[in-house]
Design an enzyme around this catalytic site. Structure first.
Site: not given
Ligand code: CMP
Length: 141
Positions: A12, A52, A88, A105, A115, A118, A129
């Site tokens: 990211k 998303y 993961r 992470r 974070n 992804h 994806e």
């Molecule tokens: P990602 O795995 O990229 O998929 C959805 C993203 O939304 C997640 O990682 C986070 O970076 C972001 N996100 C922000 N707030 C939340 C939340 N409360 N729960 C889950 N994902 C969140």
């Protein structure tokens, strides 16, 4: 050996800005995972919203789209047996506070939105994806 599997990963904007790209790719390569596609791109709003789309109704949707389009990301397709589960595990939990040291992470992140990385959550997500981010001729097995 289990069948190989592919997953879509992207570092990211926070991870790219912090120059963590090489460190993160190195972790995957040293694990024995094959990089079959790799590129640096600044995602469009359209790509981010499509990526998303499963979260469209969630309160964080517009914020995460804003963040992902705030700068370049490094996207890749990784391949190995059980690639989704393996990557993961290496990334840790979505919330870095729940990610132990040793995970990407857990070592580099503190913020649930910013974070670092992804990864596709399951085979259905990967099947959606990968073609969203990569053309077939951008993947070299
Ligand atoms: P990602 O795995 O990229 O998929 C959805 C993203 O939304 C997640 O990682 C986070 O970076 C972001 N996100 C922000 N707030 C939340 C939340 N409360 N729960 C889950 N994902 C969140």
């Amino acid at each position: 050996m289990a069948d190989t599997q592919r997953t879509l990963i992207f570092i990211k904007p926070d991870g790219v800005r912090r120059n963590l790209t090489g460190e993160i790719i190195q972790r995957f390569e040293r694990r024995g995972i094959r990089v079959v596609g790799l590129k640096k791109i600044h995602p469009s709003r359209e790509l981010a919203e499509q990526h998303y789309s499963v979260h469209r109704e969630r309160p964080f949707f517009s914020s995460v789209v804003e963040f992902i389009t705030s700068g370049p990301v490094v996207a890749m397709v990784l391949e190995c047996p059980n690639a989704i589960e393996v990557t993961r595990g290496m990334m840790g939990a979505t919330n870095p506070a729940q990610s132990p040291p040793g995970t990407i992470r857990g070592d580099f992140g503190l913020d649930i939105e910013q974070n670092i990385i992804h990864g596709s959550s399951d085979p259905e997500a990967a099947a959606y994806e990968i073609p969203l981010w990569f053309k077939p001729d951008e993947l070299v097995g």
